[in-house]
Design a protein around this motif. Sequence first.
Motif, short mmCIF file in Angstrom:
data_model
loop_
_atom_site.label_atom_id
_atom_site.label_comp_id
_atom_site.label_asym_id
_atom_site.label_seq_id
_atom_site.Cartn_x
_atom_site.Cartn_y
_atom_site.Cartn_z
N ARG A 69 -6.53 1.68 53.46
CA ARG A 69 -5.77 2.86 53.10
C ARG A 69 -5.43 3.71 54.32
N PHE A 73 -1.72 4.65 55.73
CA PHE A 73 -1.32 6.03 55.96
C PHE A 73 -0.76 6.21 57.37
N TYR A 77 3.19 7.26 58.20
CA TYR A 77 3.54 8.56 58.77
C TYR A 77 3.70 8.53 60.30
#
Length: 81
Positions: A69, A73, A77
């Motif tokens: 995860r 992320f 981003y």
Amino acid sequence: MRKNIHPNYRTVAFHDTQIDQYFFIGSTVGTQQTIVRDGTEYPYMAIDVSSSSHPFYTGEQRSHGNEGRIAQFKRRYRKSK
């Protein structure tokens, strides 16, 4: 010892279906199937995994190809900056 209270202890043929290997081990497992190996009839029990095929004992690690995860992320981003 009291009679007729103890389970039937005998040699059972366990078949690891994942690697097609047989193990002959003393056990009290109840099974209706039998198999003849080397001229002797044994009770037969099919199993999915044993110490010969389990990844922990064989040293084979299976990767799912999914990233974690946090990595997802950071990847998502990182582009926006």
